[in-house]
Structures are given as C-alpha cells and as structure tokens.
Design an enzyme around this catalytic site. Structure first.
Site, PDB file in Angstrom:
ATOM      1  CB  SER A 174      -0.937   0.003   1.207  1.00 19.08           C
ATOM      2  OG  SER A 174      -1.758  -1.136   1.215  1.00 19.08           O
ATOM      3  CG  HIS A 220      -2.060   3.856   3.410  1.00 20.36           C
ATOM      4  ND1 HIS A 220      -3.430   3.680   3.411  1.00 20.36           N
ATOM      5  CD2 HIS A 220      -1.538   2.622   3.229  1.00 20.36           C
ATOM      6  CE1 HIS A 220      -3.716   2.418   3.220  1.00 20.36           C
ATOM      7  NE2 HIS A 220      -2.577   1.746   3.126  1.00 20.36           N
TER       8      HIS A 220
END
Length: 268
Positions: A174, A220
């Site tokens: 991610s 993230h």
C-alpha cells in the site's frame, strides 16, 4: 531512392536525417512509445510469488512472513508463540530469534512492501498497482516507474519505523501504491491539469487510510509523501543535461530516508 515531398532522397540520406532529428520526450525526460508494462507485471508477479510462498509455508504463521514483515522490535519464537525478551535469553533457551529493524533487519524496509498474508489484501493492492501502472509506466518510462515504486515503498516504511507500534508488524504494498498516487498528483499539476478527476480517488483512499480497521496510516502517508518528492525531482529537473542532477537528488533523498531509520535505531 525514396520519394519525398521535395523530390527523391537516397536511403543513406534518410537514415542520416532521422539521426539528426530530436526524438520527442515527455516532460519527465522519458522517451515516448512504451506500450507494454514489463515493470508493472513483474512487480505484480513478485508480490504474488511472495504471497504463494507464505501461503504454502503456514500463512499467518509462516516464518517467511515473520522474516519479511517490517517490525521494529525483535522477538523470540517459541512453540507457544512469539515473546519480546532479550535476544541473549532467547538464544540461551534454544529458541529462534526473529530480528526487527532495531536489530539491524533493514531489509524489512523493502521486503515488507512485497509481503501479503490475506488474499483480499493482495488482490486489492495488485488491482490498484495494475491500474496505476497501466497509466504511469507508459508515461514516465520503465526505469522511472520502478524507482518511483521502490522509493515510495521505502518512504512508507520509514514513517512506519518512526510512528508505528514497536511491537507490531506491517506488511503490504500500500505504501508504494500510495506513492504512485502522489506521482500522479505531481504529473497532473506539472501538466497544468485539474485535480478534479483525482479528488474522489484521493478522498476515498484518505478515508480508508484513517478510518479503515487494521490499516497502516503510516505506510500510506509516508508512501504518498515519497511519491510527491521523487516525482517532483524528476519533473523539476527534466532536461537531458540535468539527468545527473535528477539521480543525484534522488540518491540524496534515499540516503536521507535511510539516515532517518538510522537515527530511529539510535534514539529508541
């Protein structure tokens, strides 16, 4: 002889003329014409291969997952599970020590970005990687796309090292994928395009990042910032004669990220 708008030209003249014509390039400096996605497909294949190796060796209990996942504190592997005890005590008791970043397992900063345990986690990330790669790899070029991906993943891991729970572990691509979103934002801005088409995607992913269960917001956010930085470097120094400056700046950013990890290891 070859027919031309001004008469005829010999084949040698045509070839020499082609050599003297400046080949068109994108504003990032990459030559146009890339249609295949070798880097994107290779990255997806590597992620799938790691997931298969983890699945075939015990899934969530796989030693491969323990070895590849980013974890700050090392722990002692016993038949009853993992325990945070001094490494000397663990080895003296005859058990295996699973190192963390603080113990020098710096490879986890990158291997964790290729590691997935859940098939759903893998499928969502690989679909996102394919969609973003299908757009970005032909635009920025293969080498630049690979660099964007790896440095973004590293940036995500660095923020994990500083802000995540020391005893926890983090896996997933991610961070690198959010870095590609950051690259996309920079390319839109540099091309003078409105960010309106990207806003829904950015808002949805922001909601998932900060409100989704079990989500590493550190990976993230760190990956997104890393993508902004590396794309900014390449688009700001896009002329051919500035290519060495591009790579020097990128190398400096990478060293800065590693230095942050080194400081983290010394401070805590």
């Amino acid at each position: 002889m070859a027919s031309a708008s001004v008469g005829f030209q010999c084949p040698e003249c045509v070839r020499e003329g082609h050599k003297s014509v400046r080949q068109p390039k994108r504003f990032t400096g990459a030559r146009i014409g890339f249609r295949a996605l070798p880097v994107t497909i290779s990255l997806i294949g590597l992620n799938v291969l790691v997931w298969l190796s983890i699945t075939l060796t015990g899934g969530s209990g796989s030693r491969i997952a323990d070895f590849f996942a980013i974890r700050l504190q090392g722990y002692c592997m016993t038949p009853d599970g993992g325990f945070v005890v001094p490494q000397s005590v663990c080895r003296a008791s005859g058990y295996s020590w699973m190192p963390g970043v603080d113990d020098g397992a710096v490879w986890q900063l990158l291997t964790s970005t290729f590691t997935h345990v859940s098939i759903i986690h893998l499928a969502v990330n690989m679909l996102s990687l394919y969609l973003l790669g299908s757009f970005l790899e032909p635009i920025v070029g293969r080498l630049r796309f690979l660099v964007f991906y790896l440095i973004s993943g590293l940036a995500g891991s660095v923020l994990v090292a500083w802000a995540a729970t020391p005893a926890g572990s983090t896996v997933g691509a991610s961070g690198a994928i959010f870095g590609l979103l950051g690259v996309l934002v920079v390319l839109f801005v540099r091309a003078g395009q409105s960010l309106s088409p990207l806003l829904p995607v950015l808002l949805i992913n922001a909601g998932i990042t900060f409100f989704g269960p079990g989500i590493s917001w550190q990976g993230h956010v760190g990956g997104f910032i890393g993508g902004l930085v590396v794309a900014g470097i390449f688009t700001s120094l896009r002329a051919d004669r500035k290519a060495p400056l591009q790579w020097a700046a990128l190398g400096g950013f990478t060293l800065a990220l590693l230095a942050l990890v080194g400081v983290r290891m010394l401070v805590f």
